[in-house]
Design an enzyme around this catalytic site. Structure first.
Site, PDB file in Angstrom:
ATOM      1  N   GLY A  59      38.921  37.032  46.286  1.00 28.52           N
ATOM      2  CA  GLY A  59      39.400  38.359  46.682  1.00 28.52           C
ATOM      3  C   GLY A  59      38.566  38.858  47.831  1.00 28.52           C
ATOM      4  O   GLY A  59      37.434  38.398  48.023  1.00 28.52           O
ATOM      5  N   CYS A  86      35.043  31.849  44.204  1.00 31.78           N
ATOM      6  CA  CYS A  86      34.631  32.830  45.205  1.00 31.78           C
ATOM      7  C   CYS A  86      34.350  34.194  44.563  1.00 31.78           C
ATOM      8  O   CYS A  86      33.395  34.321  43.800  1.00 31.78           O
ATOM      9  CB  CYS A  86      35.701  32.908  46.300  1.00 31.78           C
ATOM     10  SG  CYS A  86      35.166  33.818  47.742  1.00 31.78           S
ATOM     11  N   TYR A  87      35.184  35.198  44.811  1.00 31.89           N
ATOM     12  CA  TYR A  87      34.975  36.490  44.147  1.00 31.89           C
ATOM     13  C   TYR A  87      34.949  36.289  42.633  1.00 31.89           C
ATOM     14  O   TYR A  87      34.212  36.956  41.909  1.00 31.89           O
ATOM     15  CB  TYR A  87      36.111  37.448  44.524  1.00 31.89           C
ATOM     16  CG  TYR A  87      35.934  38.872  44.033  1.00 31.89           C
ATOM     17  CD1 TYR A  87      35.262  39.810  44.806  1.00 31.89           C
ATOM     18  CD2 TYR A  87      36.444  39.280  42.783  1.00 31.89           C
ATOM     19  CE1 TYR A  87      35.101  41.116  44.357  1.00 31.89           C
ATOM     20  CE2 TYR A  87      36.283  40.579  42.338  1.00 31.89           C
ATOM     21  CZ  TYR A  87      35.619  41.497  43.135  1.00 31.89           C
ATOM     22  OH  TYR A  87      35.454  42.792  42.689  1.00 31.89           O
ATOM     23  N   HIS A 174      36.528  27.386  47.788  1.00 30.76           N
ATOM     24  CA  HIS A 174      37.951  27.442  47.395  1.00 30.76           C
ATOM     25  C   HIS A 174      38.509  26.037  47.175  1.00 30.76           C
ATOM     26  O   HIS A 174      38.881  25.370  48.150  1.00 30.76           O
ATOM     27  CB  HIS A 174      38.767  28.129  48.493  1.00 30.76           C
ATOM     28  CG  HIS A 174      38.481  29.591  48.612  1.00 30.76           C
ATOM     29  ND1 HIS A 174      39.158  30.550  47.892  1.00 30.76           N
ATOM     30  CD2 HIS A 174      37.561  30.254  49.345  1.00 30.76           C
ATOM     31  CE1 HIS A 174      38.690  31.740  48.185  1.00 30.76           C
ATOM     32  NE2 HIS A 174      37.710  31.601  49.064  1.00 30.76           N
ATOM     33  N   GLU A 176      41.310  25.351  46.021  1.00 24.86           N
ATOM     34  CA  GLU A 176      42.768  25.357  46.147  1.00 24.86           C
ATOM     35  C   GLU A 176      43.242  25.068  47.566  1.00 24.86           C
ATOM     36  O   GLU A 176      44.403  24.756  47.776  1.00 24.86           O
ATOM     37  CB  GLU A 176      43.343  26.698  45.655  1.00 24.86           C
ATOM     38  CG  GLU A 176      43.085  27.918  46.532  1.00 24.86           C
ATOM     39  CD  GLU A 176      41.723  28.580  46.307  1.00 24.86           C
ATOM     40  OE1 GLU A 176      40.810  27.899  45.796  1.00 24.86           O
ATOM     41  OE2 GLU A 176      41.568  29.752  46.663  1.00 24.86           O
ATOM     42  N   ASP A 232      69.352  30.312  44.984  1.00 23.64           N
ATOM     43  CA  ASP A 232      68.885  30.816  43.686  1.00 23.64           C
ATOM     44  C   ASP A 232      70.043  31.014  42.703  1.00 23.64           C
ATOM     45  O   ASP A 232      69.973  30.584  41.558  1.00 23.64           O
ATOM     46  CB  ASP A 232      68.112  32.129  43.871  1.00 23.64           C
ATOM     47  CG  ASP A 232      66.960  31.981  44.853  1.00 23.64           C
ATOM     48  OD1 ASP A 232      66.538  30.831  45.081  1.00 23.64           O
ATOM     49  OD2 ASP A 232      66.496  32.998  45.402  1.00 23.64           O
ATOM     50  N   LYS A 375      60.051  29.080  45.141  1.00 23.88           N
ATOM     51  CA  LYS A 375      61.286  28.605  45.777  1.00 23.88           C
ATOM     52  C   LYS A 375      61.428  27.081  45.759  1.00 23.88           C
ATOM     53  O   LYS A 375      62.493  26.557  45.435  1.00 23.88           O
ATOM     54  CB  LYS A 375      61.309  29.092  47.237  1.00 23.88           C
ATOM     55  CG  LYS A 375      62.630  28.872  47.927  1.00 23.88           C
ATOM     56  CD  LYS A 375      63.579  29.972  47.556  1.00 23.88           C
ATOM     57  CE  LYS A 375      64.946  29.790  48.166  1.00 23.88           C
ATOM     58  NZ  LYS A 375      65.762  30.995  47.951  1.00 23.88           N
TER      59      LYS A 375
END
Ligand code: XMP
Length: 530
Positions: A59, A86-87, A174, A176, A232, A375
């Site tokens: 964050g 991180c945060y 991070h 990710e 969708d 998506k």
């Protein structure tokens, strides 16, 4: 009602990170279901959701800022493994009695991580040094009691810390983002070794679970669904049909603003291949009347969106005993509408870019089986359910359709011109992309076009055809490279491709005497012209 959560799932406490959605994606890439939850969720609320593990996102704030996002420290007492990034590492340290300090210099970009001890999170990653991605100014300067420091970088003495007895782990970098070379391995180490989860969230299992959930919810009742021709709603149709067959009726509102061949594709796929009860409402004239004289793009959007539901509910009333309405709300719709407080989502209808309330006097119980999916997962589901790729991987197309690609008033004549010109642009650039794919083996190579279409501006100009001077319309060709539509660049198409498109449009589409190519990136332009 929302789709039920799988038994195993990872809750990601979102501290406002730019990367929070990415964390959810990465966990799902490991075939474990994950979901974002607000960071201030109480331990009690979280326990009620029953997560198998918790991740604390990064964050932008400083943990010492007055309005810094906070969390319930009892989450650490739940007995569920927690991993902080991180945060997330900083708040874990602060809540458990460690120390976090401001640093004079931040650390942004690649950094070399060096081990200080054994860590299950680092299993099967390089023993000496490895590259990780940092983005921080504050840092943990004293780990909480009972924690071991397991790695550092040059500017960050506590780059990883852990208390394996309590299954609490954290890292300043991070994992990710792709720049952290072994990020996926670290995530897998946490999910499978530390938490003991199984990689069972696969499309086939997902479909089985969704189908069982829909059957249990619907019982013997009937369901209605508004088909727009978009991805969708098409995927929900296929899914609900798999679950309850003919108890589902699809209503396809044809507003006359779709691209060439799309209404036919809806008929072919749903009525013929899937043999679904399908009501095709020909509302083309109704829409033409509604749009006559309207030039303001927002007003066009408003009228088209409102009318869709008016037509849809008129049809719904003609069907007996319908209790449920299925719709293709997807996870980003929920995140973007801000309605993601656990379970607290109001009943709303998905209308183009917005979620709107039901009209007065109308009510159905909602079925939204895709409301936890991103998506590209929806596309994967569509393919697994047997929908054709050309439907599932179609380019983004605005809900209000061709109406917003006609500048000024929408008339049947202009719609006819745009539909034909657009079909040529798509045909040529589909072929161009296919050829690139063949050559490079990459579906989205750096130069393949991401979105491409024709636009009809509200002007005419002079030209000459044969011996005759003409006074006719130009067509604008728009083709962009992009990953997510947030930014885009104009596609650097070979001249021969542009030439072929131009020659074909002026030769094949009556009423057009000029073709121009839009060479503006986004920003400052947008992708669409409205
Ligand atoms: P702009 O023009 O803002 O568009 O750069 C960004 C992306 O959004 C698509 N778009 C829409 N998609 N309903 C949609 O589902 C809409 O009303 C709509 N309007 C724009 C656009 O095609 C581009 O990909």
């Amino acid at each position: 009602m929302a789709a039920a959560r799988p038994q195993q799932f990872v809750a990601i406490l979102d501290f406002g990170a730019q990367y929070a959605q990415l964390i959810a994606r990465r966990v799902r890439d490991c075939h474990v279901y994950s979901e974002l939850v607000p960071c201030d969720i109480t331990a009690e609320e979280l326990r009620a959701m029953g997560p198998s593990a918790v991740i604390l996102s990064g964050g932008p704030a400083s943990v010492y800022a007055e309005d810094a996002p906070d969390m319930d420290a009892s989450v650490f007492e739940m007995g569920v493994p927690v991993l902080g990034f991180c945060y997330g590492q900083q708040i874990m340290a602060k809540k458990l009695g460690g120390e976090v300090s401001h640093a004079d210099t931040g650390e942004y970009g690649p950094a070399t991580l060096v081990r200080d001890g054994r860590s299950s999170i680092l299993a099967n990653t390089p023993a000496d040094a490895q590259t990780v991605w940092m983005s921080h100014r504050d840092r943990v300067t004293r780990a909480p009691e009972g924690f071991a420091v397991t790695a550092h970088t040059e500017t960050c003495p506590i780059a990883m810390m852990e208390c394996p007895e309590r299954r609490l782990y954290a890292m300043q970098f991070h994992p990710e983002v792709r720049h952290t070379a072994c990020g996926r391995q670290m995530l897998e180490n946490f999910l499978f070794n530390v938490c003991g989860l199984r990689a069972s969230w696969t499309m086939d299992n997902v479909i089985d679970d969704l189908v069982a959930g829909i059957r249990a919810q619907v019982g013997e009742d009937r369901v209605i669904l508004g088909l727009s021709g978009g991805v969708d709603s098409s995927v929900v149709a296929a899914l609900v049909h798999r679950a309850i067959g003919e108890q589902l009726t699809c209503v396809f509102v044809n507003h006359g603003l779709l691209r060439k061949g799309e209404p036919e594709m809806v008929e072919e796929v749903f009525r013929e291949e899937f043999a679904m009860p399908l009501v095709h409402v020909h509302a083309e004239e109704r829409y033409a009347a509604l749009l006559a004289g309207v030039t303001d793009p927002e007003e066009k959007r408003r009228r088209i969106g409102t009318e869709f539901w008016r037509v849809f509910f008129e049809e719904a009333e003609k069907l007996d005993g319908v209790r449920f309405m299925a719709q293709g709300t997807i996870y980003p719709d929920i995140i973007e509408s801000g309605a993601r407080k656990t379970g607290g989502k109001a009943a709303t209808i998905k209308s183009h870019h917005n979620l709107i309330p039901f009209p007065e006097g109308v009510h159905f119980d909602l079925i939204e089986p895709l409301d936890h999916f991103f998506k590209d997962e929806v596309r994967e589901l569509g393919v697994a359910l047997g929908l054709p790729e050309r439907m599932v991987y179609r380019q983004p197309f605005p809900g209000p359709g061709l109406a917003i690609r006609i500048i000024g008033e929408v008339t049947p004549e202009k719609l006819g011109i745009l539909r034909e010109a657009d079909a040529i642009v798509r045909e040529e650039l589909d072929a161009y992309n296919a050829e690139l794919f063949e050559r490079t083996g990459e579906r989205n190579s750096a130069h393949s076009c991401w979105q491409y279409f024709a636009v009809l501006p509200d002007i005419k100009s002079v030209g000459v055809m044969g011996d005759e001077r003409t006074y006719a319309r130009p067509v604008i060709v728009r083709a962009v490279e992009s990953a997510d539509a947030m930014t885009a660049d104009w596609a650097k198409l070979p001249y021969e491709v542009i030439e072929r498109i131009s020659v074909r449009i002026v030769g094949e589409v009556a009423g057009v005497n000029r073709v121009v190519y839009d060479v503006t990136p986004k920003p400052p332009a947008t992708i669409e012209w409205e």
